[in-house]
Scaffold this active site. Sequence first.
Site, PDB file in Angstrom:
ATOM      1  N   HIS A  30      46.861  38.960  47.815  1.00 43.72           N
ATOM      2  CA  HIS A  30      46.069  37.891  48.423  1.00 43.72           C
ATOM      3  C   HIS A  30      46.947  36.950  49.241  1.00 43.72           C
ATOM      4  O   HIS A  30      46.579  36.519  50.321  1.00 43.72           O
ATOM      5  CB  HIS A  30      45.334  37.089  47.346  1.00 43.72           C
ATOM      6  CG  HIS A  30      43.968  37.630  47.068  1.00 43.72           C
ATOM      7  ND1 HIS A  30      43.772  38.730  46.270  1.00 43.72           N
ATOM      8  CD2 HIS A  30      42.743  37.257  47.503  1.00 43.72           C
ATOM      9  CE1 HIS A  30      42.473  38.982  46.214  1.00 43.72           C
ATOM     10  NE2 HIS A  30      41.830  38.110  46.960  1.00 43.72           N
ATOM     11  N   LYS A  33      37.059  38.944  36.270  1.00 39.31           N
ATOM     12  CA  LYS A  33      36.580  38.434  34.986  1.00 39.31           C
ATOM     13  C   LYS A  33      36.799  36.933  34.915  1.00 39.31           C
ATOM     14  O   LYS A  33      37.704  36.398  35.555  1.00 39.31           O
ATOM     15  CB  LYS A  33      37.283  39.142  33.826  1.00 39.31           C
ATOM     16  CG  LYS A  33      38.735  38.759  33.670  1.00 39.31           C
ATOM     17  CD  LYS A  33      39.284  39.292  32.368  1.00 39.31           C
ATOM     18  CE  LYS A  33      40.774  39.077  32.244  1.00 39.31           C
ATOM     19  NZ  LYS A  33      41.149  37.739  31.771  1.00 39.31           N
TER      20      LYS A  33
END
Lengths: 280, 184
Positions: B39, B104
């Site tokens: 990222h 999650k």
Amino acid sequence: MRRISASEIEEAARKLVRATFSNLSVLEERYKLALRLEESELGREALSILLENARIAGERGIPVCQDTGVAVFYVRLGQEVVVEGGGLVEAINRGVARAYSEAYLRKSIVSDPLYDRRNTGDNTPAIIHVEPIPGSELRMGFMPKGAGAENMSRVKMLKPADGLEGLKRFVLEVVERAGANACPPLVIGVGVGGTLDTVGWLAKKALFREWGRRHPDERYARLEEELLEEVNALGIGPQGFGGRLTALDVRIEHAPCHMASLPAAVNLNCHVHRVGWISL
Amino acid sequence: MRAGRRIETPLGEEVVAELRVGDRVLISGRLYVARDAAHKRLVEDLLEGRSPPIDLEGAIIYYMAPTPPKPGQILGAAGPTTSIRMDPYLEPLLRRGLRGTIGKGYRSGRARELMRRYRAVYFAAIGGAGAYYSNKIKSSRLVAYGDLGPEALLEIRVEDFPAIVANDIYGGDLFEQAVRRWRK
């Protein structure tokens, strides 16, 4: 005096890591028990997937979770033991590197936290705690510790006036803030007393405790039960999807401390919590 | 898990508009796999004007880093990692058309606001179900940043990958709803 060679220690560490990751029945039993206790529909769906996951992991030889952790060792080293032919720490690290490579476990360690976050390629260095004990036995505990739950763990220097209630509030606050992110249902290690550096280890040591054991001091044992009940009243549930089971267990380890201090640490572990032991 | 609605990537805006918190979905098609280090690079590319190595229009990013495959396997364990760590990188990706993420745990307030503004959804997968999700992956290809090892950027194809809508474009949040209902 008892001589143990570094190569024996390396081999024991390698075997211990392999055996700990292969022990899937302990997880299947845990999810079956959780399914009997959980009431929420989504929480039960998550637990059913986790039970199926453990079965698939066994069938296909894949780790249950891709975070195969930082390798944490708790070495209880008899004072009469002499390690020959190399260092204890190096031997354990060689065993870890071999096991993580052989078993296709993920290598998750970067070499420097700030300036060079380059993967070391073999999941070393391990975190190794050595505790001297009387006698001539060398006993090693191993726990793969995932970052999801570790990241949500905390240390706080409470004031003595905060007392028991302050500790309880802190534990609940940590679990509440961790919520879904620490992969509940959790196993919770609490350290209390000591100093800043030792209280974190107390909390981790609590996670090494044998499953199903309560603290031998009944006051602490009762506190563990109370905390478990209060944590489970938070309603976070499996995966944070809501329900009765936010934690499977709470364990506390304590130590004497300065009259002005009340250090506290909460070390969370996820539902894939596993600990293995080996004796030499 | 209760049978979910089948959705495919790239995600259309109309599909996203129909999804609501708590909906079970089965995702099929292409997912990009990226976590922390990938990222950072992806967003550096975007901010410095380089074209990203992936097509973000309607894309779903899966926050994950697998264990290495054994010979004959596509990937090893391939379950979700904690999503909130990727929140600081979310906006430039949403601006390029990212329409969904899978991971999650809960997201930051800022990320939730951004998802509402850019009309993107967040799907929660089951943390710790690495072998289960591995079975849903039909192919995997390295796209970029191979030097990051397990954190490299991958393109995978999945079939009927089960997940739950945790944040929809209307501001709903699965985890807040869960605690409101179950807290004693």
